[in-house]
Design a protein around this motif. Structure first.
Motif, short mmCIF file in Angstrom:
data_model
loop_
_atom_site.label_atom_id
_atom_site.label_comp_id
_atom_site.label_asym_id
_atom_site.label_seq_id
_atom_site.Cartn_x
_atom_site.Cartn_y
_atom_site.Cartn_z
N CYS A 153 31.03 38.85 30.61
CA CYS A 153 32.08 39.84 30.37
C CYS A 153 32.46 40.48 31.69
N LEU A 154 33.69 40.96 31.76
CA LEU A 154 34.23 41.56 32.97
C LEU A 154 34.05 43.07 32.90
N LEU A 155 33.28 43.63 33.84
CA LEU A 155 33.11 45.08 33.89
C LEU A 155 34.26 45.72 34.63
N TRP A 156 34.70 45.13 35.72
CA TRP A 156 35.90 45.59 36.40
C TRP A 156 36.40 44.50 37.34
N VAL A 157 37.65 44.62 37.72
CA VAL A 157 38.24 43.73 38.71
C VAL A 157 39.09 44.57 39.65
N GLU A 158 38.99 44.30 40.94
CA GLU A 158 39.76 45.03 41.94
C GLU A 158 40.72 44.06 42.62
N GLU A 159 41.77 44.61 43.18
CA GLU A 159 42.82 43.87 43.87
C GLU A 159 43.67 43.10 42.85
N GLY A 160 43.35 41.83 42.56
CA GLY A 160 44.20 41.05 41.68
C GLY A 160 45.58 40.88 42.29
N LEU A 161 45.63 40.14 43.41
CA LEU A 161 46.87 40.00 44.19
C LEU A 161 47.10 38.53 44.55
N PRO A 162 48.36 38.15 44.79
CA PRO A 162 48.59 36.81 45.35
C PRO A 162 47.80 36.64 46.64
N THR A 173 48.36 35.54 49.53
CA THR A 173 48.98 35.99 50.78
C THR A 173 48.90 37.51 50.93
N ARG A 174 49.13 38.24 49.83
CA ARG A 174 49.05 39.70 49.89
C ARG A 174 47.60 40.16 50.04
N TYR A 175 46.69 39.44 49.38
CA TYR A 175 45.28 39.78 49.51
C TYR A 175 44.84 39.67 50.97
N LEU A 176 45.29 38.62 51.65
CA LEU A 176 44.90 38.40 53.04
C LEU A 176 45.52 39.43 53.98
N GLN A 177 46.66 39.98 53.60
CA GLN A 177 47.25 41.05 54.41
C GLN A 177 46.33 42.26 54.46
N ARG A 178 45.58 42.48 53.37
CA ARG A 178 44.66 43.61 53.31
C ARG A 178 43.27 43.25 53.86
N HIS A 179 42.95 41.96 53.82
CA HIS A 179 41.60 41.52 54.21
C HIS A 179 41.71 40.35 55.18
N SER A 180 42.31 40.59 56.32
CA SER A 180 42.54 39.51 57.28
C SER A 180 41.25 38.93 57.82
N ASP A 181 40.15 39.68 57.76
CA ASP A 181 38.86 39.18 58.24
C ASP A 181 38.27 38.11 57.33
N ILE A 239 44.00 36.26 43.97
CA ILE A 239 42.62 36.54 44.33
C ILE A 239 42.23 37.94 43.84
N GLY A 240 41.02 38.06 43.35
CA GLY A 240 40.51 39.37 42.94
C GLY A 240 39.02 39.48 43.22
N ASP A 241 38.53 40.71 43.27
CA ASP A 241 37.09 40.98 43.38
C ASP A 241 36.62 41.48 42.02
N CYS A 242 35.63 40.83 41.45
CA CYS A 242 35.22 41.23 40.10
C CYS A 242 33.71 41.45 40.01
N HIS A 243 33.34 42.20 38.98
CA HIS A 243 31.96 42.50 38.65
C HIS A 243 31.71 41.96 37.26
N GLN A 249 37.43 32.13 54.21
CA GLN A 249 36.81 31.98 52.90
C GLN A 249 37.84 32.11 51.78
N ILE A 250 38.84 32.98 51.96
CA ILE A 250 39.87 33.12 50.94
C ILE A 250 40.76 31.88 50.92
N GLY A 251 41.05 31.33 52.08
CA GLY A 251 41.84 30.11 52.13
C GLY A 251 41.18 28.98 51.36
N ILE A 252 39.87 28.82 51.56
CA ILE A 252 39.13 27.77 50.85
C ILE A 252 39.16 28.02 49.35
N LEU A 253 38.91 29.29 48.95
CA LEU A 253 38.88 29.63 47.52
C LEU A 253 40.25 29.44 46.89
N ALA A 254 41.31 29.86 47.57
CA ALA A 254 42.66 29.75 47.00
C ALA A 254 43.07 28.31 46.76
#
Length: 319
Positions: free
Chosen positions: A50-59, A61-69, A8-12, A73-78
């Motif tokens: 085109c990709l201006l930037w991407v943040e996180e870029g994590l498996p 499970t690790r992404y959810l450790q940082r963003h448990s809230d 999972i990643g956050d991108c612009h 939505q992440i479960g559905i997307l994954a």
């Protein structure tokens, strides 16, 4: 053996042929950051983005450790990505954004580099070149000091030499940080603290290169006879980063670019800003307001932008 899973990643994103942008989350079926990034780029380019930037870029499970809230939505997307469906963008809401400077970007000067061809295997060549002929002057020339330089340093003899720096994305290297550590030239991560340690294999690094270094040859070589991922031998095709000329010392150049590693959106959230990607650097005059653009493209810096397909180059500097 690496295991494929949802990353999972956050991108612009930005439309290549338009002025609309959006921020969204993305899921990619990958076994590491390199695959995550490559599949994301391939997917969005096919959509005319085109990709201006991407943040996180994590498996996931690790992404959810940082963003448990965001668990639901992440479960559905994954769960949307798998071997048959490699990339899924969350809901995108593109909006027209105001560009910064006018189309001519009047505070910048652009100079194309002609007859640009990367080094090849140089079979039978002696001595082997480290730099293509068309890049010797743009990357390693010593131009006469301008009058403002003389005034700043006191006398012409006191003006420092023009140095050459590169900001390299470790994610483009097959062995990540290990190749940076063994590159044989001064280097320093643009991240600090825990981020520098946790993300060391995907972080940007400032390098000081010269015309004699083996690292310079690797950066400027493409040998189609070798595997594309053999980055210990050639890197041109990877578009590994950007190049900077300056009379400033290493530490001052590092401090300058550190200020732009993270940017804040209108909601106050901080993101890593991948200005070291050649495609992003080329668009910065449109992304930044004139005020911020002039801060990034400082008068004591000039930039050499190299692209792999087609092989092209340009110099960008302040008026």
């Amino acid at each position: 053996m690496n295991v494929y899973e949802a990353w999972i990643g956050d991108c612009h994103l930005k439309e290549v042929d338009g002025q609309r942008e959006c921020r969204c989350q993305v899921a990619v079926w990958a076994d590491g950051y390199d695959v995550f990034h490559a599949r994301l780029i391939e997917h969005i380019e096919a959509k005319g983005l085109c990709l201006l930037w991407v943040e996180e870029g994590l498996p996931a499970t690790r992404y959810l450790q940082r963003h448990s809230d965001q668990q639901r939505q992440i479960g559905i997307l994954a769960r949307t990505v798998h071997e048959g469906h490699l990339v899924e963008l969350a809901q995108t809401n593109f909006q027209t954004v105001e560009t910064g400077p006018d189309p001519e970007h009047k505070y910048l000067i652009y100079e194309d580099i002609s007859d640009l061809v990367p080094l090849d295997d140089q079979f039978g060549a002696w001595p082997a070149k480290n730099t293509p002929d068309a890049l010797i002057h743009p990357l390693f020339g010593q131009p006469q000091p301008a009058t403002p330089d003389d005034e700043h340093y006191g006398h012409e003899g006191d003006v420092p030499v023009m140095r050459t720096f590169a900001i390299i994305d470790a994610a483009k290297l097959q062995s990540g940080f290990d190749e940076i550590e063994e590159c044989g030239v001064p280097y320093r991560c643009l991240f600090k603290g825990k981020a520098a340690q946790d993300l060391r294999d995907v972080a940007p690094y400032l390098l000081e290169i010269d015309a004699a270094s083996e690292m310079t040859r690797r950066l400027l070589t493409y040998n189609p006879k070798l595997p594309d991922n053999m980055t210990t031998a050639h890197l041109w095709h990877k578009e590994p980063g950007i190049y900077i000329r300056s009379r400033m010392c290493f530490d001052d150049v590092w401090c300058h670019f550190r200020k732009f590693v993270r940017i804040q959106d209108e909601n106050g959230k901080w993101f890593y800003f991948r200005f070291w990607e050649p495609s992003v650097l080329d668009q910065l005059p449109e992304i930044f307001s004139p005020e911020n653009g002039k801060k990034f493209f400082a008068r004591n810096l000039s930039f050499v932008l190299l692209t792999a397909n087609p092989s092209a180059g340009r110099i960008i500097r302040r008026v």
